[in-house]
Write an enzyme that holds these catalytic residues in place. Structure first.
Site, PDB file in Angstrom:
ATOM      1  N   LEU A  16      86.755  18.553  49.304  1.00 37.01           N
ATOM      2  CA  LEU A  16      85.949  19.679  49.803  1.00 37.01           C
ATOM      3  C   LEU A  16      85.562  20.657  48.684  1.00 37.01           C
ATOM      4  CD1 LEU A  16      84.924  21.336  52.346  1.00 37.01           C
ATOM      5  CD2 LEU A  16      87.110  22.547  52.210  1.00 37.01           C
ATOM      6  N   HIS A  36      91.850  41.985  58.904  1.00 33.85           N
ATOM      7  CA  HIS A  36      91.512  41.163  57.734  1.00 33.85           C
ATOM      8  C   HIS A  36      92.625  40.144  57.462  1.00 33.85           C
ATOM      9  CE1 HIS A  36      88.042  43.566  57.108  1.00 33.85           C
ATOM     10  NE2 HIS A  36      88.671  44.639  56.681  1.00 33.85           N
ATOM     11  N   GLU A  61      70.376  25.437  60.376  1.00 32.26           N
ATOM     12  CA  GLU A  61      70.609  25.799  61.768  1.00 32.26           C
ATOM     13  C   GLU A  61      71.501  27.044  61.729  1.00 32.26           C
ATOM     14  OE1 GLU A  61      69.576  23.841  64.523  1.00 32.26           O
ATOM     15  OE2 GLU A  61      68.434  22.752  63.009  1.00 32.26           O
ATOM     16  N   TRP A  67      88.394  43.418  65.953  1.00 37.19           N
ATOM     17  CA  TRP A  67      89.548  42.671  66.498  1.00 37.19           C
ATOM     18  C   TRP A  67      90.814  43.521  66.389  1.00 37.19           C
ATOM     19  CZ3 TRP A  67      94.242  40.818  64.690  1.00 37.19           C
ATOM     20  CH2 TRP A  67      94.839  39.782  65.415  1.00 37.19           C
ATOM     21  N   ARG A  87      82.198  50.600  51.708  1.00 34.20           N
ATOM     22  CA  ARG A  87      83.291  50.940  52.647  1.00 34.20           C
ATOM     23  C   ARG A  87      84.275  51.917  52.002  1.00 34.20           C
ATOM     24  NH1 ARG A  87      84.493  45.782  56.543  1.00 34.20           N
ATOM     25  NH2 ARG A  87      82.304  45.320  56.956  1.00 34.20           N
ATOM     26  N   ARG A 142      77.916  32.544  62.416  1.00 34.50           N
ATOM     27  CA  ARG A 142      78.306  33.952  62.273  1.00 34.50           C
ATOM     28  C   ARG A 142      79.049  34.378  63.529  1.00 34.50           C
ATOM     29  NH1 ARG A 142      75.738  39.313  59.726  1.00 34.50           N
ATOM     30  NH2 ARG A 142      77.473  40.661  60.249  1.00 34.50           N
ATOM     31  N   ARG A 172      72.443  38.774  62.683  1.00 32.04           N
ATOM     32  CA  ARG A 172      71.730  38.978  61.414  1.00 32.04           C
ATOM     33  C   ARG A 172      72.475  38.206  60.328  1.00 32.04           C
ATOM     34  NH1 ARG A 172      73.581  44.226  62.948  1.00 32.04           N
ATOM     35  NH2 ARG A 172      75.651  44.622  62.103  1.00 32.04           N
ATOM     36  N   SER A 213      80.711  41.246  50.960  1.00 31.96           N
ATOM     37  CA  SER A 213      79.321  41.299  50.491  1.00 31.96           C
ATOM     38  C   SER A 213      79.151  42.391  49.429  1.00 31.96           C
ATOM     39  CB  SER A 213      78.390  41.591  51.665  1.00 31.96           C
ATOM     40  OG  SER A 213      78.494  42.952  52.039  1.00 31.96           O
ATOM     41  N   ASN A 239      86.552  41.286  62.005  1.00 34.62           N
ATOM     42  CA  ASN A 239      87.982  41.564  61.779  1.00 34.62           C
ATOM     43  C   ASN A 239      88.358  42.985  62.196  1.00 34.62           C
ATOM     44  OD1 ASN A 239      87.991  39.091  60.570  1.00 34.62           O
ATOM     45  ND2 ASN A 239      88.161  39.847  58.474  1.00 34.62           N
ATOM     46  N   ASP A 258      82.846  37.473  60.515  1.00 32.00           N
ATOM     47  CA  ASP A 258      82.693  38.894  60.864  1.00 32.00           C
ATOM     48  C   ASP A 258      83.499  39.249  62.117  1.00 32.00           C
ATOM     49  OD1 ASP A 258      81.750  41.452  60.580  1.00 32.00           O
ATOM     50  OD2 ASP A 258      79.828  41.076  61.564  1.00 32.00           O
TER      51      ASP A 258
HETATM   52  C1  IPE Z   1      78.873  40.583  56.557  1.00 32.14           C
HETATM   53  O1  IPE Z   1      79.582  41.387  57.446  1.00 32.14           O
HETATM   54  C2  IPE Z   1      79.694  40.305  55.349  1.00 32.14           C
HETATM   55  C3  IPE Z   1      80.890  39.521  55.567  1.00 32.14           C
HETATM   56  C4  IPE Z   1      81.283  38.954  56.670  1.00 32.14           C
HETATM   57  C5  IPE Z   1      81.702  39.353  54.404  1.00 32.14           C
HETATM   58  P1  IPE Z   1      79.319  42.972  57.538  1.00 32.14           P
HETATM   59  O2  IPE Z   1      80.172  43.469  58.638  1.00 32.14           O
HETATM   60  O3  IPE Z   1      79.512  43.583  56.213  1.00 32.14           O
HETATM   61  O4  IPE Z   1      77.785  43.015  57.892  1.00 32.14           O
HETATM   62  P2  IPE Z   1      76.935  44.115  58.653  1.00 32.14           P
HETATM   63  O5  IPE Z   1      77.192  45.430  57.970  1.00 32.14           O
HETATM   64  O6  IPE Z   1      77.405  44.122  60.068  1.00 32.14           O
HETATM   65  O7  IPE Z   1      75.516  43.651  58.528  1.00 32.14           O
HETATM   66  C1  IPE Z   2      84.334  41.021  58.270  1.00 30.68           C
HETATM   67  O1  IPE Z   2      84.855  41.846  59.253  1.00 30.68           O
HETATM   68  C2  IPE Z   2      85.092  41.098  56.963  1.00 30.68           C
HETATM   69  C3  IPE Z   2      84.403  41.842  55.905  1.00 30.68           C
HETATM   70  C4  IPE Z   2      83.167  42.212  55.926  1.00 30.68           C
HETATM   71  C5  IPE Z   2      85.183  42.172  54.728  1.00 30.68           C
HETATM   72  P1  IPE Z   2      84.449  43.393  59.372  1.00 30.68           P
HETATM   73  O2  IPE Z   2      85.371  44.176  58.495  1.00 30.68           O
HETATM   74  O3  IPE Z   2      83.020  43.571  59.071  1.00 30.68           O
HETATM   75  O4  IPE Z   2      84.772  43.669  60.882  1.00 30.68           O
HETATM   76  P2  IPE Z   2      83.855  44.471  61.910  1.00 30.68           P
HETATM   77  O5  IPE Z   2      82.483  43.862  61.839  1.00 30.68           O
HETATM   78  O6  IPE Z   2      83.851  45.903  61.476  1.00 30.68           O
HETATM   79  O7  IPE Z   2      84.504  44.275  63.233  1.00 30.68           O
HETATM   80 MG    MG Z   3      81.349  43.488  60.202  1.00 23.74          MG
END
Ligand code: IPE
Ligand code: IPE
Ligand code: MG
Length: 254
Positions: free
Chosen positions: A136, A42, A212, A30, A76, A193, A199, A70, A27, A25
């Site tokens: 793996l 991404h 863990e 960043w 999105r 995470r 979460r 997810s 991206n 999480d």
């Molecule tokens: C969780 O990240 C899913 C992935 C990393 C693929 P999200 O950015 O979608 O989760 P929430 O919305 O912060 O809970």
């Molecule tokens: C995780 O990064 C990748 C996916 C859920 C696809 P995010 O896109 O959720 O990045 P943030 O959490 O908004 O920074």
């Molecule tokens: Mg996210």
């Protein structure tokens, strides 16, 4: 594509997790910090995932599951979703050779219903080509949601009971475990995470009963080898009691 370099420094870590799950999480944040569009983050995230796969191969971790998209990520904007789908496709094409040469077995888990046909084809090709590999076990959780997976598992149990394949009185934890997407893998030992969110966002809820969990503030594209190894080192020191008490020998030492 070359086989992994043997010269890269890999620490000796005893007691590695058998099954490691990563919620990749951060991206978007960043990219925003750099004044760029989310898709740029991404793309950087994919390179990080490649590094983690390489490190997991070198460390000889048994199974690695990467949460890439997810079931809730369909909410999105279409532009981001389309960009991500194209990126997944390009990534699979680019790294198929690398996975083959490193004996990685690839699988996707999650609902294929809404995925583009061309992506489904590539995922299935990659699964077929690597299915006999013995190294793996790499799983990509893509369009995956754990609650949906559990509901599907329960529906299978109901079918099996209705058709007389199993008896209602025989239902136990394994009955469900065996009908989930991760039925051929050990339960999760460790979850990482990134991005500071504490979460689990619908990731492997059943399989993480005794995992863990390590939360780090680092945004996924900035996650470096050093931190990865430190987390594994700290996991290797943890005492997992599974509801029991400390061993008598350990108590005497204290
Ligand atoms: C969780 O990240 C899913 C992935 C990393 C693929 P999200 O950015 O979608 O989760 P929430 O919305 O912060 O809970
Ligand atoms: C995780 O990064 C990748 C996916 C859920 C696809 P995010 O896109 O959720 O990045 P943030 O959490 O908004 O920074
Ligand atoms: Mg996210």
């Amino acid at each position: 594509m070359k086989k992994l370099h043997a010269d890269k420094k890999i620490p000796q870590i005893i007691n590695l997790p058998r099954h490691l799950g990563i919620i990749m999480d951060g991206n978007g944040r960043w990219a925003k910090l750099r004044g760029k569009r989310r898709i740029f983050g991404h793309e950087a995230g994919v390179l990080k995932a490649k590094e983690i796969v390489e490190n997991s191969v070198r460390l000889e971790i048994e199974a690695l599951t990467l949460y890439a998209f997810s079931s809730e990520n369909w909410k999105r904007p279409a532009k981001e979703i389309n960009g991500l789908m194209r990126l997944f496709e390009r990534t699979i094409k680019k790294y198929t050779g690398l996975l083959i040469e490193n004996n990685v077995r690839f699988k996707q888990v999650g609902s294929k219903d809404m995925l583009p046909k061309s992506l489904i084809r590539k995922l299935e090709q990659m699964e077929a080509i690597t299915s006999e590999n013995t190294g793996l076990k790499l799983t990509l959780a893509l369009a995956y949601g754990s609650r949906q997976d559990i509901v599907k598992g329960i529906l299978k149990i109901i079918d099996d009971v209705d058709d007389g394949r199993i008896n209602k009185n025989q239902i136990d934890e394994l009955t469900l475990s065996n009908r989930l997407s991760f039925s051929d893998l050990p339960d999760l030992d460790l979850i990482i995470r990134t991005s500071g969110e504490t979460r689990v966002s619908n990731f492997m809820l059943w399989e993480m009963a005794y995992s863990e969990i390590h939360f780090t503030e680092t945004l996924w594209p900035s996650f470096e080898d050093q931190e990865f190894f430190e987390i594994l080192e700290s996991y290797s020191q943890s005492e997992r009691r599974f509801g029991s008490v400390e061993k008598e020998t350990e108590l005497k030492k204290a």
